[in-house]
Design a protein around this motif. Sequence first.
Motif, PDB file in Angstrom:
ATOM      1  N   ASN A   5       1.059  -1.303  -0.022  1.00 49.52           N
ATOM      2  CA  ASN A   5       0.046   0.123   0.103  1.00 49.52           C
ATOM      3  C   ASN A   5       0.913   1.222  -0.081  1.00 49.52           C
ATOM      4  OD1 ASN A   5      -2.236   1.599   0.405  1.00 49.52           O
ATOM      5  ND2 ASN A   5      -2.270   1.832   2.332  1.00 49.52           N
ATOM      6  N   THR A   6       0.763   2.130  -0.786  1.00 45.36           N
ATOM      7  CA  THR A   6       1.315   3.446  -0.951  1.00 45.36           C
ATOM      8  C   THR A   6       0.466   4.561  -1.419  1.00 45.36           C
ATOM      9  OG1 THR A   6       3.335   4.601  -2.005  1.00 45.36           O
ATOM     10  CG2 THR A   6       2.185   2.790  -3.277  1.00 45.36           C
ATOM     11  N   PHE A   7       0.668   5.838  -0.672  1.00 43.86           N
ATOM     12  CA  PHE A   7      -0.174   6.971  -1.256  1.00 43.86           C
ATOM     13  C   PHE A   7       0.573   8.160  -0.951  1.00 43.86           C
ATOM     14  CE2 PHE A   7      -1.055   6.283   3.343  1.00 43.86           C
ATOM     15  CZ  PHE A   7      -1.046   7.536   3.729  1.00 43.86           C
ATOM     16  N   VAL A   8       0.317   9.191  -1.558  1.00 40.37           N
ATOM     17  CA  VAL A   8       0.634  10.295  -1.366  1.00 40.37           C
ATOM     18  C   VAL A   8       0.085  11.489  -0.783  1.00 40.37           C
ATOM     19  CG1 VAL A   8       1.729  12.521  -2.692  1.00 40.37           C
ATOM     20  CG2 VAL A   8       2.102  10.266  -3.589  1.00 40.37           C
ATOM     21  N   SER A   9       0.527  12.406   0.050  1.00 43.71           N
ATOM     22  CA  SER A   9      -0.395  13.356   0.615  1.00 43.71           C
ATOM     23  C   SER A   9       0.202  14.671   0.367  1.00 43.71           C
ATOM     24  CB  SER A   9      -0.372  13.126   2.305  1.00 43.71           C
ATOM     25  OG  SER A   9      -1.265  14.243   2.727  1.00 43.71           O
ATOM     26  N   SER A  10      -0.362  15.660   0.146  1.00 43.95           N
ATOM     27  CA  SER A  10       0.014  16.966  -0.172  1.00 43.95           C
ATOM     28  C   SER A  10       0.148  17.612   1.322  1.00 43.95           C
ATOM     29  CB  SER A  10      -0.858  17.903  -0.825  1.00 43.95           C
ATOM     30  OG  SER A  10      -0.441  19.204  -0.925  1.00 43.95           O
ATOM     31  N   ILE A  11       1.338  18.539   1.471  1.00 50.38           N
ATOM     32  CA  ILE A  11       1.670  18.986   2.737  1.00 50.38           C
ATOM     33  C   ILE A  11       1.455  20.467   2.803  1.00 50.38           C
ATOM     34  CG2 ILE A  11       3.639  19.209   4.572  1.00 50.38           C
ATOM     35  CD1 ILE A  11       2.394  16.515   4.162  1.00 50.38           C
ATOM     36  N   THR A 296      22.030  -8.377   1.950  1.00 51.29           N
ATOM     37  CA  THR A 296      22.606  -8.743   0.808  1.00 51.29           C
ATOM     38  C   THR A 296      22.879  -7.639  -0.143  1.00 51.29           C
ATOM     39  OG1 THR A 296      20.252  -9.362  -0.020  1.00 51.29           O
ATOM     40  CG2 THR A 296      21.512 -11.054   1.216  1.00 51.29           C
ATOM     41  N   LEU A 297      22.243  -6.369   0.038  1.00 47.31           N
ATOM     42  CA  LEU A 297      21.982  -5.381  -0.861  1.00 47.31           C
ATOM     43  C   LEU A 297      21.543  -5.717  -2.122  1.00 47.31           C
ATOM     44  CD1 LEU A 297      25.719  -4.034  -0.755  1.00 47.31           C
ATOM     45  CD2 LEU A 297      23.788  -3.740   0.971  1.00 47.31           C
ATOM     46  N   ARG A 298      20.510  -6.766  -1.857  1.00 40.65           N
ATOM     47  CA  ARG A 298      19.593  -6.800  -3.190  1.00 40.65           C
ATOM     48  C   ARG A 298      18.547  -6.027  -3.225  1.00 40.65           C
ATOM     49  NH1 ARG A 298      14.935 -10.501  -4.169  1.00 40.65           N
ATOM     50  NH2 ARG A 298      14.722 -10.943  -1.866  1.00 40.65           N
ATOM     51  N   THR A 299      18.131  -5.672  -4.430  1.00 38.15           N
ATOM     52  CA  THR A 299      16.981  -4.603  -4.464  1.00 38.15           C
ATOM     53  C   THR A 299      15.583  -5.340  -4.512  1.00 38.15           C
ATOM     54  OG1 THR A 299      18.166  -3.144  -5.997  1.00 38.15           O
ATOM     55  CG2 THR A 299      15.944  -3.258  -6.176  1.00 38.15           C
ATOM     56  N   LEU A 300      14.826  -5.007  -3.477  1.00 39.34           N
ATOM     57  CA  LEU A 300      13.632  -5.547  -3.215  1.00 39.34           C
ATOM     58  C   LEU A 300      12.412  -4.735  -3.735  1.00 39.34           C
ATOM     59  CD1 LEU A 300      14.280  -5.773   0.609  1.00 39.34           C
ATOM     60  CD2 LEU A 300      14.560  -7.832  -1.188  1.00 39.34           C
ATOM     61  N   MET A 301      12.397  -3.669  -4.027  1.00 36.03           N
ATOM     62  CA  MET A 301      11.390  -2.757  -4.434  1.00 36.03           C
ATOM     63  C   MET A 301      11.810  -1.673  -5.055  1.00 36.03           C
ATOM     64  SD  MET A 301       7.999  -1.166  -2.328  1.00 36.03           S
ATOM     65  CE  MET A 301       7.434  -3.026  -2.167  1.00 36.03           C
ATOM     66  N   THR A 321       7.593  -0.798   9.621  1.00 32.07           N
ATOM     67  CA  THR A 321       6.605  -1.286   8.938  1.00 32.07           C
ATOM     68  C   THR A 321       6.119  -0.224   8.016  1.00 32.07           C
ATOM     69  OG1 THR A 321       5.083  -0.486  10.563  1.00 32.07           O
ATOM     70  CG2 THR A 321       5.714  -2.715  10.895  1.00 32.07           C
ATOM     71  N   LEU A 322       6.621   1.135   8.176  1.00 28.26           N
ATOM     72  CA  LEU A 322       6.386   2.160   7.135  1.00 28.26           C
ATOM     73  C   LEU A 322       7.398   2.996   6.674  1.00 28.26           C
ATOM     74  CD1 LEU A 322       3.098   4.088   8.543  1.00 28.26           C
ATOM     75  CD2 LEU A 322       3.040   2.345   6.704  1.00 28.26           C
ATOM     76  N   LEU A 323       7.503   3.537   5.517  1.00 30.70           N
ATOM     77  CA  LEU A 323       8.657   4.338   5.087  1.00 30.70           C
ATOM     78  C   LEU A 323       7.922   5.390   4.346  1.00 30.70           C
ATOM     79  CD1 LEU A 323      11.586   4.942   4.156  1.00 30.70           C
ATOM     80  CD2 LEU A 323      11.041   3.693   1.925  1.00 30.70           C
ATOM     81  N   VAL A 324       8.361   6.687   4.778  1.00 31.98           N
ATOM     82  CA  VAL A 324       7.654   7.936   4.220  1.00 31.98           C
ATOM     83  C   VAL A 324       8.972   8.753   3.818  1.00 31.98           C
ATOM     84  CG1 VAL A 324       6.964  10.073   5.062  1.00 31.98           C
ATOM     85  CG2 VAL A 324       5.967   8.132   5.982  1.00 31.98           C
ATOM     86  N   SER A 325       8.732   9.326   2.543  1.00 28.46           N
ATOM     87  CA  SER A 325       9.602  10.088   1.706  1.00 28.46           C
ATOM     88  C   SER A 325       8.961  11.527   1.598  1.00 28.46           C
ATOM     89  CB  SER A 325       9.842   9.562   0.494  1.00 28.46           C
ATOM     90  OG  SER A 325       8.565   9.594  -0.301  1.00 28.46           O
ATOM     91  N   GLU A 336       3.988   1.194   2.828  1.00 29.34           N
ATOM     92  CA  GLU A 336       3.795   0.033   3.944  1.00 29.34           C
ATOM     93  C   GLU A 336       4.844  -1.073   3.399  1.00 29.34           C
ATOM     94  OE1 GLU A 336       0.110  -0.961   5.834  1.00 29.34           O
ATOM     95  OE2 GLU A 336      -0.903  -0.132   4.326  1.00 29.34           O
ATOM     96  N   ILE A 337       5.631  -1.398   4.332  1.00 21.70           N
ATOM     97  CA  ILE A 337       6.670  -2.311   4.135  1.00 21.70           C
ATOM     98  C   ILE A 337       5.880  -3.955   4.316  1.00 21.70           C
ATOM     99  CG2 ILE A 337       8.822  -3.329   4.980  1.00 21.70           C
ATOM    100  CD1 ILE A 337       9.026  -0.528   3.866  1.00 21.70           C
TER     101      ILE A 337
END
Length: 374
Positions: A5-11, A296-301, A321-325, A336-337
């Motif tokens: 699950n991923t979404f964008v929010s305006s700040i 392993t440095l393997r790209t997951l996503m 469990t979450l990553l925010v950019s 969501e991880i």
Amino acid sequence: MVQTNTFVSSIGFPVYAVSFSLDDKLIIAGGGGAGRSGVKNKISMYDVDLKDKKFKLSQEITLDKDEDAPMCLSVHPQKKALVCGINSSEEKIKAGENENCRIFSYEDDKITPKATAQTMSSESSEHYQKVARFSPEGKEIISCTTNGEITLLKYPSMKAAFGPVNWDQKEVLDADFDSLGKQIVVITQTELRVLSASNGSIIQTIENPVRNKSDVCLFRACRFGRNTTKGYLYSVVNTKSRNRAFVTKWDTHSWDKLANCPVSRKPVTSFCISNDGKLLALGTSDLSIVICDAHTLRTLMVVPSAHGFPVTSLSFNQDSTLLVSGSVDNTCRVIEIPDTWPKGIPLNINLAIIIALIVALTAFLYQVLPVMMA
């Protein structure tokens, strides 16, 4: 394939720094800078509503319009406090009175200024505090600036433990504490130094990150491993030609290079590690977000087109469990991880390549087999 699950929010303002509080509220810092009418400089705190895919403002503080926007942010690991790098007004900077390193509390639904320190001697408003980071126990803060000044502050007194040390006036791009708070890694484009947190003495130096004779690289970011990856150091380099980026894994006991893996065909702009030490996250100049396995440095996503402008800051929440950019396009993205990752195939990055290869192989066999059977 694992779905996420991923979404964008305006700040509503350019975002330069993001981090999670101890109770997993999202803290966002940024703004329009000094004197830009209509775009305020703020530190805001939000509840992240995953169900409705939106942010709910919990509290915020608006900073003086004559001051610069917050450019970096770190949350205290045990107390409801945070540190930001914020330039004072241009008038104060020219007078040598730049209170650039600032402590805030976020108790009682209110963000409140608590203390300041000056860690930058430059009288130019072009320079600013690039890094502000608490040590693992929250007893120190490392401050690094774009004019090369490195200072270790004691918390909460904000007195200097050592420094400022000037690194030949080269911009310091990133810094981090090891898991015990005994060592600090600091980088410029051409040099990585590991310092003793007790006195600032140099423990290890790695210079000129050259992958091969024809592929010169420049340091961009660094993080010590945590928990399951304690004892490792990760450095990110971009090729000078800007056509590739790599993550390098180092053994912090022998300083041997353990692995070096490509992570993007564009330069990395932001980097962080999850609290459990298992995941690395990178933002790239092609507007993507990359998540890698720290072991392993393997790209997951790969999340393509995550923002309208490159990522300025990344942060995992407390339980990873979450990553925010965040980005200067005035938005934050929540990812969501997944509980588990697919084996062997990075999400969203290799699927198109694999499909293309299958199509090409099918076309090749379609042409060749009749000839072979004749």
